[in-house]
Design an enzyme around this catalytic site. Structure first.
Site, PDB file in Angstrom:
ATOM      1  N   MET A  21       0.823  -1.211   0.000  1.00 51.54           N
ATOM      2  CA  MET A  21       0.000   0.000   0.000  1.00 51.54           C
ATOM      3  C   MET A  21       0.858   1.263   0.000  1.00 51.54           C
ATOM      4  SD  MET A  21      -3.279  -0.537  -0.110  1.00 51.54           S
ATOM      5  CE  MET A  21      -3.946  -2.121  -0.605  1.00 51.54           C
ATOM      6  N   HIS A 138       4.627   5.108   1.955  1.00 51.17           N
ATOM      7  CA  HIS A 138       3.387   4.395   2.297  1.00 51.17           C
ATOM      8  C   HIS A 138       2.200   5.342   2.249  1.00 51.17           C
ATOM      9  CE1 HIS A 138       0.679   1.550   4.188  1.00 51.17           C
ATOM     10  NE2 HIS A 138       1.624   0.636   4.083  1.00 51.17           N
ATOM     11  N   HIS A 139       1.075   4.837   1.727  1.00 51.07           N
ATOM     12  CA  HIS A 139      -0.126   5.669   1.611  1.00 51.07           C
ATOM     13  C   HIS A 139      -0.688   6.039   2.984  1.00 51.07           C
ATOM     14  CE1 HIS A 139      -3.243   7.674  -0.439  1.00 51.07           C
ATOM     15  NE2 HIS A 139      -3.446   6.829  -1.429  1.00 51.07           N
ATOM     16  N   ALA A 140      -0.311   5.316   4.025  1.00 52.53           N
ATOM     17  CA  ALA A 140      -0.724   5.690   5.378  1.00 52.53           C
ATOM     18  C   ALA A 140      -0.106   7.019   5.796  1.00 52.53           C
ATOM     19  CB  ALA A 140      -0.326   4.604   6.382  1.00 52.53           C
ATOM     20  N   LEU A 142       0.695   9.636   3.482  1.00 53.31           N
ATOM     21  CA  LEU A 142       0.302  10.774   2.644  1.00 53.31           C
ATOM     22  C   LEU A 142      -0.574  10.329   1.503  1.00 53.31           C
ATOM     23  CD1 LEU A 142       2.291  10.161   0.092  1.00 53.31           C
ATOM     24  CD2 LEU A 142       3.888  11.635   1.265  1.00 53.31           C
TER      25      LEU A 142
END
Length: 485
Positions: A21, A138-140, A142
């Site tokens: 992700m 990681h998309h967590a 930004l």
């Protein structure tokens, strides 16, 4: 310590070896002029001097026992740049296909959650003499808009790097213990429930207004039809359970020509991007089982950021729009896509104030991870039609050249996320007069992704030619008849 929002934490819960992700980008750089230098060493020094400008560089996860609730961001005192900034040398002949294959392999690898969730790779050995730079975060940490802010912190608008304020000297707290983490999680969950309860009257008001607009027959101008907004895509080769193997390819199209087409048909640049993707998908599917009778559906990320919001977090939602792939004429497809995206954006605008980006996290890791496993199993069994067939995202970017440690950036190709049931992602970043396409796919879904890139260029040529022909015909009709002698 900083709690993750519910939406940011979701990207952690949904992650598995088959579905990393993180989001990324690939750039070609013109090496700095002058004598040959070790650009990796120069880049590391440059990045070290700017670690304090973007929180994402130092944040790492502190997890709770038995994943009771969402992890919490803590600040890492020592960031090992030898780990986070690495060199790769391509084997000869160092062509563009080798670069794309290298990025595909790197993009399929998970980030180490014991460290800050980012990696940079300097890729050398290109026959062109350019340097390549691949980054992933990681998309967590930004979303696309926050990624542009991260680039602004790291990059410069002149070959000479700007002076930045020195990092403020301070003593970081030790990593919090279990009791501190659990206490912070419980306080954050309580605050999230309070926010949710306060939000419920606004949710009811907005949803009531939207439902009211659908009554009384077909909607008129400016009205919403929720029934038409809920569509399902046909099953395609892209909509399968996937493995960690990836394919990646790039394309660049002149932004000015896309803007000309958009203006001619009262459309947005994003509508033309979708039309180009639609034409490419039609061509590709024609050679891979046939074009479905019902139109493919695109899932499109839409930013929910307020003006001035610079938080390094995810502020976005997904909307669905028809790609009108059942229409053979490219102009008819563009017009249909324009109408579909207009309806989707109107729906989002009405619901914008109540779309959640945060929610209570107590027990969420177990629940969402279980849902992700069930969804993957359903895709393996073809249990239900996909909500969408492909993810397509368009991120506006800078139109002036950017520089990294004195090297001029030439391209801005994105690389995003694919999931079970959504094995293809087409993300576009505008940069310096170009629309730079990054196509990332699960190898199981799109093993021959270069064919899709060729189809994208053919779709652009077709749309240009058809648009020019219609304009020429219209101009010819408007010419006054020659008067007789």
């Amino acid at each position: 310590m900083k709690p993750l929002s519910g939406l940011d934490a979701t990207f952690l819960y949904l992650e598995a070896p088959e579905t990393p992700m993180h989001v990324g980008s690939v750039h070609l750089y013109e090496p700095p002029p002058g004598r040959r230098i070790d650009f990796l060493a120069r880049a590391r020094r440059h990045i070290r001097s700017r670690l304090h400008l973007a929180p994402v560089f130092r944040r790492r996860l502190a997890t709770l026992p038995i994943e009771l609730a969402s992890p919490i961001w803590v600040e890492d005192e020592r960031v090992d740049l030898d780990h986070h900034v690495r060199r790769i040398v391509l084997p000869r002949p160092g062509n563009h296909a080798a670069l794309e294959a290298c990025v595909a392999r790197l993009h399929g690898e998970l980030l180490d959650r014991r460290r800050p969730l980012w990696m940079f790779y300097l890729i050398e050995g290109l026959a062109s003499g350019h340097l390549a730079w691949y980054s992933k975060v990681h998309h967590a940490a930004l979303d696309g808009a926050a990624g542009v802010q991260l680039a602004n912190a790291l990059l410069d608008v002149t070959p000479q790097p700007r002076r930045v304020p020195a990092a403020r000297r301070r003593r970081l707290e030790e990593t919090p213990g279990v009791g501190t983490l659990v206490g912070a999680a419980l306080r954050n969950t309580a605050a999230q429930y309070v926010k949710l309860i306060r939000h419920l009257p606004e949710v009811a008001r907005v949803l009531g207004g939207m439902i009211g607009k659908t009554r009384g027959g077909s909607p008129g101008r400016g009205r919403l039809d929720l029934r038409r907004s809920v569509v399902l895509g046909p099953r395609t080769p892209f909509n399968v359970a996937i493995t960690a193997e990836r394919t990646f390819a790039t394309a660049s199209i002149p932004l000015a020509e896309v803007k000309t087409i958009a203006a001619r048909y009262d459309a947005k640049v994003n509508d033309v991007v979708l039309a180009l993707a639609s034409g490419a998908l039609r061509r590709y599917l024609a050679d891979h089982g046939g074009v479905p009778r019902s139109p493919l559906v695109a899932a499109m990320p839409v930013s929910l950021r307020d003006p001035g919001d610079t938080e390094y977090a995810t502020r976005a939602t997904m909307v669905l729009a028809s790609l009108a792939t059942h229409l053979a004429d490219p102009i008819a497809r563009l017009n249909a896509i324009r109408d579909s995206t207009g309806a989707a954006k109107a729906l989002t605008a009405h619901a914008r104030s109540v779309l959640p980006t945060d929610f209570p996290s107590l027990g969420a890791p177990w629940i969402l991870a279980a849902i992700a496993r069930l969804y993957a199993g359903a895709q393996r069994l073809d249990a239900f039609p996909p909500l969408a067939n492909v993810v397509i995202s368009n991120v506006p970017g800078p139109q002036t050249p950017l520089y990294l440690a004195g090297a001029k950036m030439l391209t801005y190709w994105p690389a995003s996320i694919v999931e079970h049931g959504l094995g293809l992602n087409i993300t576009v970043q505008s940069y310096c007069g170009s629309l730079d396409f990054g196509l990332i796919a699960a190898r199981k879904a799109v093993p021959d992704i270069r064919k899709l890139v060729r189809a994208l260029h053919e779709s652009f040529d077709e749309l240009k030619a058809r648009s020019a022909a219609l304009r020429s015909r219209a101009t010819g009709r408007k010419k006054p008849a020659a008067s007789g002698a």
